[in-house]
Design an enzyme around this catalytic site. Structure first.
Site, mmCIF file in Angstrom:
data_model
loop_
_atom_site.group_PDB
_atom_site.id
_atom_site.type_symbol
_atom_site.label_atom_id
_atom_site.label_comp_id
_atom_site.label_asym_id
_atom_site.label_seq_id
_atom_site.Cartn_x
_atom_site.Cartn_y
_atom_site.Cartn_z
ATOM 1 N N PHE A 229 0.841 -1.205 0.000
ATOM 2 C CA PHE A 229 0.000 0.000 0.000
ATOM 3 C C PHE A 229 0.873 1.250 0.000
ATOM 4 C CE2 PHE A 229 -2.315 -3.257 2.392
ATOM 5 C CZ PHE A 229 -3.622 -3.165 1.929
ATOM 6 N N ASP A 230 0.470 2.232 -0.782
ATOM 7 C CA ASP A 230 0.969 3.585 -0.578
ATOM 8 C C ASP A 230 0.293 4.117 0.687
ATOM 9 O OD1 ASP A 230 2.079 6.133 -0.977
ATOM 10 O OD2 ASP A 230 0.386 6.772 -2.211
ATOM 11 N N GLY A 231 0.812 5.219 1.225
ATOM 12 C CA GLY A 231 0.236 5.772 2.449
ATOM 13 C C GLY A 231 -0.823 6.834 2.191
ATOM 14 N N PHE A 346 -1.143 -0.844 -4.343
ATOM 15 C CA PHE A 346 -2.129 0.231 -4.466
ATOM 16 C C PHE A 346 -1.446 1.587 -4.335
ATOM 17 C CE2 PHE A 346 -4.486 -3.388 -2.669
ATOM 18 C CZ PHE A 346 -5.574 -3.471 -3.535
ATOM 19 N N ASP A 348 -2.176 6.061 -5.353
ATOM 20 C CA ASP A 348 -3.120 7.056 -5.876
ATOM 21 C C ASP A 348 -2.542 7.850 -7.037
ATOM 22 O OD1 ASP A 348 -2.552 10.153 -4.308
ATOM 23 O OD2 ASP A 348 -1.326 8.370 -3.944
#
Length: 387
Positions: A229-231, A346, A348
């Protein structure tokens, strides 16, 4: 009167004789029912026949969990399988030609798509959970969510059975968007190759991402599910990214230092990390922390010294953790992801997604937060006449 001796066919074992007493013949029906005794040598003809027919018999499928107890992963047909050729027919020739093509080829399984390794990894975790907790329904439940016509369902079912996938829940909406059904299916995560549908799901408050096939093949683990995951704007809100876009990095570092002990608001995929953590704890409670078949990663462009503490403290305040936390301080994520080999990553921001793709990682874009608005403004500036 002489005794009648029944001829024993070749290959049939003779009855064992006891001293001074002949054993009565075993009835044929009983003989077929009784398994060979421990003293009998293996390799008897009926042993081989039984093994042959056991292999032919259909294996009993596990029971589907109740949706309210499961972690439901909704996957579109074009995310699970490669359907580029079929999509081209739909775009160029229309729905009737598309349906006819699918019916004509319904006995040909689709090739695996971007989400296929991820789904296989989910099922591998389920297999281990069922061994440890036979009566538990806290499992992954995969739902095929597609706007395909129901007639296409036969080819989808044939493909799922061909690959031995356990997908019992289908939603085929015949051209309508399936987004309105996601909440009814208790969806925890929705993966699609259609960016518009993913944006609709995010607006409905459902964790969702547009999944992309990698540019090259990269082998992933078959025994351990790995999710990266990105943060910001993925696990966390886009609060900090708003500061960067509006005031630059220096103000961002000041802001993070001043608010280090204030947890960030949750982002769209926080709930999915939470669900993964819940399943991880089921393995930990059995003493399997080091052998846990689920591993999570935080892969963020933040730098550890200047803004990493707030991210870690936010996770702690939620009662969550990732197995690994990787702070890249703006460096490209692709090379590190190539080492991790996650089943899905993932982010954004599309340039991180594209960088991961180029090096073989299955990446998924989460259309959430200020980065999307910033991108839309740039596109309008470049194409002022577009509406």
């Amino acid at each position: 009167m002489g005794c009648l001796i029944k001829r024993i066919p070749p290959g049939r074992p003779r009855l064992r004789e006891l001293p001074g007493r002949a054993e009565p013949p075993v009835p044929r029906s009983r003989r077929a029912m009784e398994p060979p005794g421990p003293a009998e040598a293996p390799g008897r003809p009926w042993d081989e026949a039984k093994a042959f027919y056991d292999n032919l018999a259909p294996k009993k499928k596990p029971k589907s969990p109740k949706p309210e107890n499961a972690i439901t992963i909704a996957v579109s047909s074009r995310a699970l399988f490669r359907m580029e050729e079929e999509q081209k027919i739909y775009t160029e020739q229309g729905v009737e030609a598309y349906v006819k093509y699918q019916l004509d080829h319904e006995n040909e399984p689709f090739l695996p798509g971007a989400a296929f390794p991820f789904v296989k990894a989910l099922e591998a975790v389920n297999a281990q959970l069922r061994e440890l907790y036979p009566d538990s329904e806290e499992l992954f439940d995969i739902v095929l969510m597609t706007n395909n016509h129901a007639q296409v369902g036969v080819r989808l079912i044939n493909s799922i059975n061909h690959y031995g996938l356990f997908i019992e829940r289908f939603c085929m909406t015949g051209g309508n968007s399936p987004i309105c059904y996601l909440k009814a299916y208790h969806t925890n995560l929705y993966l699609s190759s259609d960016a518009e549908k993913v944006s609709g799901a995010i607006e409905e408050g459902i964790a969702a991402a547009t999944i992309f096939s990698p540019s090259r093949d990269l082998e992933v683990s078959e025994k351990q599910l790995r999710v990266a995951f990105d943060g910001d704007a993925v696990l966390f809100s886009d609060e900090s990214e708003q500061i960067v876009k509006a005031h630059g990095l220096d103000k961002f570092f000041e802001h993070e230092k001043a608010h280090e002990n204030k947890p960030l608001a949750q982002g769209p995929l926080k709930g999915f990390l939470e669900a993964l953590g819940k399943l991880q704890k089921k393995f930990y409670s059995k003493g399997l922390r080091l052998e846990c078949p689920i591993r999570t990663y935080l892969v963020t462009a933040r730098s550890a010294a200047s803004s990493g503490a707030r991210a870690l403290k936010t996770l702690r305040s939620w009662g969550l953790e990732t197995d690994e936390a990787l702070f890249l301080a703006g460096a490209p994520k692709g090379p590190l992801l190539r080492k991790i080999r996650p089943h899905i990553f993932f982010d954004d921001q599309m340039f991180h997604v594209e960088g991961a793709q180029e090096l073989g990682t299955v990446a998924a874009h989460v259309p959430y937060g200020v980065a999307q608005k910033h991108k839309q403004r740039q596109e309008k500036q470049q194409n002022p006449k577009s509406k």
